[in-house]
Design a protein around this motif. Sequence first.
Motif, PDB file in Angstrom:
ATOM      1  N   ARG A  29      -9.912   6.477  -7.546  1.00 57.62           N
ATOM      2  CA  ARG A  29     -11.016   5.688  -6.987  1.00 57.62           C
ATOM      3  C   ARG A  29     -10.472   4.460  -6.270  1.00 57.62           C
ATOM      4  NH1 ARG A  29     -15.850   7.353  -8.152  1.00 57.62           N
ATOM      5  NH2 ARG A  29     -16.240   8.544 -10.020  1.00 57.62           N
ATOM      6  N   VAL A  30     -11.240   4.010  -5.285  1.00 57.97           N
ATOM      7  CA  VAL A  30     -10.902   2.769  -4.586  1.00 57.97           C
ATOM      8  C   VAL A  30     -11.340   1.611  -5.479  1.00 57.97           C
ATOM      9  CG1 VAL A  30     -11.310   1.361  -2.540  1.00 57.97           C
ATOM     10  CG2 VAL A  30     -11.202   3.866  -2.343  1.00 57.97           C
ATOM     11  N   HIS A  31     -10.397   0.752  -5.816  1.00 55.92           N
ATOM     12  CA  HIS A  31     -10.680  -0.401  -6.671  1.00 55.92           C
ATOM     13  C   HIS A  31     -11.012  -1.639  -5.825  1.00 55.92           C
ATOM     14  CE1 HIS A  31     -10.502  -2.814 -10.287  1.00 55.92           C
ATOM     15  NE2 HIS A  31      -9.689  -3.651  -9.676  1.00 55.92           N
ATOM     16  N   ALA A  32     -10.364  -1.782  -4.668  1.00 60.16           N
ATOM     17  CA  ALA A  32     -10.611  -2.926  -3.786  1.00 60.16           C
ATOM     18  C   ALA A  32     -10.224  -2.566  -2.358  1.00 60.16           C
ATOM     19  CB  ALA A  32      -9.806  -4.138  -4.247  1.00 60.16           C
ATOM     20  N   VAL A  33     -10.912  -3.170  -1.390  1.00 58.35           N
ATOM     21  CA  VAL A  33     -10.593  -3.014   0.026  1.00 58.35           C
ATOM     22  C   VAL A  33     -10.767  -4.369   0.684  1.00 58.35           C
ATOM     23  CG1 VAL A  33     -11.195  -1.917   2.219  1.00 58.35           C
ATOM     24  CG2 VAL A  33     -11.505  -0.661   0.097  1.00 58.35           C
ATOM     25  N   ARG A  34      -9.778  -4.747   1.508  1.00 55.53           N
ATOM     26  CA  ARG A  34      -9.862  -6.001   2.256  1.00 55.53           C
ATOM     27  C   ARG A  34      -9.366  -5.737   3.665  1.00 55.53           C
ATOM     28  NH1 ARG A  34      -6.253 -10.203   3.331  1.00 55.53           N
ATOM     29  NH2 ARG A  34      -4.658  -9.127   2.126  1.00 55.53           N
ATOM     30  N   GLU A  35     -10.175  -6.123   4.653  1.00 52.68           N
ATOM     31  CA  GLU A  35      -9.775  -5.947   6.041  1.00 52.68           C
ATOM     32  C   GLU A  35      -8.683  -6.940   6.390  1.00 52.68           C
ATOM     33  OE1 GLU A  35     -11.848  -5.532  10.426  1.00 52.68           O
ATOM     34  OE2 GLU A  35     -12.852  -6.741   8.905  1.00 52.68           O
ATOM     35  N   LEU A  36      -7.662  -6.478   7.094  1.00 53.95           N
ATOM     36  CA  LEU A  36      -6.604  -7.360   7.570  1.00 53.95           C
ATOM     37  C   LEU A  36      -7.042  -7.986   8.885  1.00 53.95           C
ATOM     38  CD1 LEU A  36      -3.533  -5.082   6.779  1.00 53.95           C
ATOM     39  CD2 LEU A  36      -4.421  -6.986   5.424  1.00 53.95           C
ATOM     40  N   ALA A  37      -6.312  -8.948   9.374  1.00 53.48           N
ATOM     41  CA  ALA A  37      -6.663  -9.724  10.565  1.00 53.48           C
ATOM     42  C   ALA A  37      -7.191  -8.859  11.700  1.00 53.48           C
ATOM     43  CB  ALA A  37      -5.451 -10.518  11.040  1.00 53.48           C
ATOM     44  N   GLU A  38      -8.402  -9.173  12.140  1.00 51.33           N
ATOM     45  CA  GLU A  38      -9.038  -8.549  13.287  1.00 51.33           C
ATOM     46  C   GLU A  38      -9.060  -7.024  13.229  1.00 51.33           C
ATOM     47  OE1 GLU A  38      -8.683 -10.308  16.954  1.00 51.33           O
ATOM     48  OE2 GLU A  38      -8.547 -12.305  16.107  1.00 51.33           O
ATOM     49  N   GLY A  39      -9.193  -6.467  12.033  1.00 45.39           N
ATOM     50  CA  GLY A  39      -9.324  -5.028  11.884  1.00 45.39           C
ATOM     51  C   GLY A  39      -8.056  -4.240  12.151  1.00 45.39           C
ATOM     52  N   MET A  40      -6.896  -4.902  12.074  1.00 42.25           N
ATOM     53  CA  MET A  40      -5.645  -4.192  12.353  1.00 42.25           C
ATOM     54  C   MET A  40      -5.308  -3.165  11.274  1.00 42.25           C
ATOM     55  SD  MET A  40      -2.662  -6.963  11.480  1.00 42.25           S
ATOM     56  CE  MET A  40      -1.351  -5.844  11.110  1.00 42.25           C
ATOM     57  N   GLY A  41      -5.949  -3.250  10.136  1.00 49.17           N
ATOM     58  CA  GLY A  41      -5.733  -2.329   9.033  1.00 49.17           C
ATOM     59  C   GLY A  41      -6.451  -2.827   7.799  1.00 49.17           C
ATOM     60  N   TYR A  42      -6.082  -2.286   6.645  1.00 50.54           N
ATOM     61  CA  TYR A  42      -6.763  -2.627   5.402  1.00 50.54           C
ATOM     62  C   TYR A  42      -5.768  -2.743   4.264  1.00 50.54           C
ATOM     63  CZ  TYR A  42     -10.619  -1.316   8.290  1.00 50.54           C
ATOM     64  OH  TYR A  42     -11.491  -1.266   9.332  1.00 50.54           O
ATOM     65  N   ASP A  43      -6.038  -3.676   3.377  1.00 50.23           N
ATOM     66  CA  ASP A  43      -5.277  -3.803   2.136  1.00 50.23           C
ATOM     67  C   ASP A  43      -6.139  -3.131   1.072  1.00 50.23           C
ATOM     68  OD1 ASP A  43      -3.421  -4.580   0.262  1.00 50.23           O
ATOM     69  OD2 ASP A  43      -4.144  -6.640   0.125  1.00 50.23           O
ATOM     70  N   VAL A  44      -5.628  -2.055   0.476  1.00 50.40           N
ATOM     71  CA  VAL A  44      -6.413  -1.307  -0.501  1.00 50.40           C
ATOM     72  C   VAL A  44      -5.724  -1.308  -1.860  1.00 50.40           C
ATOM     73  CG1 VAL A  44      -7.462   0.233   1.197  1.00 50.40           C
ATOM     74  CG2 VAL A  44      -5.367   0.926   0.061  1.00 50.40           C
ATOM     75  N   THR A  45      -6.531  -1.287  -2.899  1.00 49.96           N
ATOM     76  CA  THR A  45      -6.028  -1.092  -4.259  1.00 49.96           C
ATOM     77  C   THR A  45      -6.708   0.160  -4.789  1.00 49.96           C
ATOM     78  OG1 THR A  45      -5.743  -3.463  -4.593  1.00 49.96           O
ATOM     79  CG2 THR A  45      -5.822  -2.087  -6.572  1.00 49.96           C
ATOM     80  N   LEU A  46      -5.890   1.085  -5.282  1.00 43.47           N
ATOM     81  CA  LEU A  46      -6.389   2.352  -5.797  1.00 43.47           C
ATOM     82  C   LEU A  46      -6.079   2.466  -7.275  1.00 43.47           C
ATOM     83  CD1 LEU A  46      -5.016   4.688  -2.974  1.00 43.47           C
ATOM     84  CD2 LEU A  46      -7.255   3.582  -3.088  1.00 43.47           C
ATOM     85  N   HIS A  47      -6.984   3.101  -8.007  1.00 35.92           N
ATOM     86  CA  HIS A  47      -6.757   3.403  -9.420  1.00 35.92           C
ATOM     87  C   HIS A  47      -6.740   4.921  -9.552  1.00 35.92           C
ATOM     88  CE1 HIS A  47      -6.686   2.502 -13.705  1.00 35.92           C
ATOM     89  NE2 HIS A  47      -7.400   3.610 -13.838  1.00 35.92           N
ATOM     90  N   PHE A  48      -5.562   5.472  -9.889  1.00 39.16           N
ATOM     91  CA  PHE A  48      -5.400   6.916  -9.996  1.00 39.16           C
ATOM     92  C   PHE A  48      -6.020   7.434 -11.289  1.00 39.16           C
ATOM     93  CE2 PHE A  48      -1.124   6.200  -7.665  1.00 39.16           C
ATOM     94  CZ  PHE A  48      -1.782   6.083  -6.454  1.00 39.16           C
ATOM     95  N   ASP A  49      -6.564   8.644 -11.234  1.00 41.35           N
ATOM     96  CA  ASP A  49      -7.107   9.280 -12.432  1.00 41.35           C
ATOM     97  C   ASP A  49      -6.014   9.481 -13.474  1.00 41.35           C
ATOM     98  OD1 ASP A  49      -9.597   9.440 -11.188  1.00 41.35           O
ATOM     99  OD2 ASP A  49      -9.262  11.490 -10.477  1.00 41.35           O
ATOM    100  N   GLU A  50      -4.854   9.917 -13.041  1.00 39.00           N
ATOM    101  CA  GLU A  50      -3.693  10.125 -13.919  1.00 39.00           C
ATOM    102  C   GLU A  50      -2.524   9.356 -13.331  1.00 39.00           C
ATOM    103  OE1 GLU A  50      -3.763  11.879 -16.744  1.00 39.00           O
ATOM    104  OE2 GLU A  50      -5.883  12.351 -16.413  1.00 39.00           O
ATOM    105  N   PRO A  51      -1.698   8.727 -14.170  1.00 39.35           N
ATOM    106  CA  PRO A  51      -0.536   8.003 -13.641  1.00 39.35           C
ATOM    107  C   PRO A  51       0.368   8.930 -12.824  1.00 39.35           C
ATOM    108  CG  PRO A  51      -0.861   7.503 -15.952  1.00 39.35           C
ATOM    109  CD  PRO A  51      -1.801   8.623 -15.618  1.00 39.35           C
ATOM    110  N   VAL A  52       0.987   8.358 -11.796  1.00 43.06           N
ATOM    111  CA  VAL A  52       1.887   9.085 -10.915  1.00 43.06           C
ATOM    112  C   VAL A  52       3.307   8.608 -11.186  1.00 43.06           C
ATOM    113  CG1 VAL A  52       2.547   9.385  -8.490  1.00 43.06           C
ATOM    114  CG2 VAL A  52       0.135   9.412  -9.132  1.00 43.06           C
ATOM    115  N   ASP A  53       4.232   9.539 -11.356  1.00 43.61           N
ATOM    116  CA  ASP A  53       5.634   9.194 -11.569  1.00 43.61           C
ATOM    117  C   ASP A  53       6.281   8.956 -10.205  1.00 43.61           C
ATOM    118  OD1 ASP A  53       8.204   8.801 -12.423  1.00 43.61           O
ATOM    119  OD2 ASP A  53       8.385  10.718 -13.467  1.00 43.61           O
TER     120      ASP A  53
END
Length: 149
Positions: free
Chosen positions: A80-104
Motif C-alpha cells: 500500500r501507498v503510505h505517503a506521497v509528496r509532489e516534488l518541485a513543480e511536478g518533476m516527480g514524487y517522493d513515495v513511501t510504500l508499506h509492503f505486505d511481506e518484507p522484501v529481502d
Amino acid sequence: MTHAITTRAQAKARAREIRSEHARAGRSLSHAHALESVAHELGYRDWNTASARLSNQPDIPLQVGERVSGKYLKQAFTGRVHAVRELAEGMGYDVTLHFDEPVDVVEFESFSGLRQRVSAMISEDGVSWAKTSDGIPHLIVAREDAAII
C-alpha cells in the motif's frame, strides 16, 4: 503526443514546449496563447474548458492507501501507498510504500536484509531515478490493477 495528456500539469508542460518551439523559430508566444493551443490540440473549445475537464483527473499517479505492486531492488512486492509528496513543480514524487511481506534486498545467501517500508523518489511513470550498479531502477511501482511485475 497529445493523446498522452490527461492532467492539467501535463497540458501546462505541453504549453511550455509549444512556447519553446516558437522561441526557437524566433517567434514570441504568450503562455495564455500556448495554453489555448494545447486546448485545441486536445479537442476543447478553449483553455478554461480543457482545464475544467482535465482537473477531474488525478494529478498524481498514486494515492495514499492505494494498493500497488512492482519491484524493489529487483524483488517483486505488493503493498500500500503510505505517503506521497509532489516534488518541485511536478518533476516527480517522493513515495513511501508499506509492503505486505518484507522484501529481502540483499543478494548474498549468507545473510538477509529485510525491508517492509521504503521511500523513494519516482517519476510520473512510477520509476525511480536511482539505479542499481547494473542499471536497474531501485523501484518500479504501479497501481495494482496496472501491475508491471
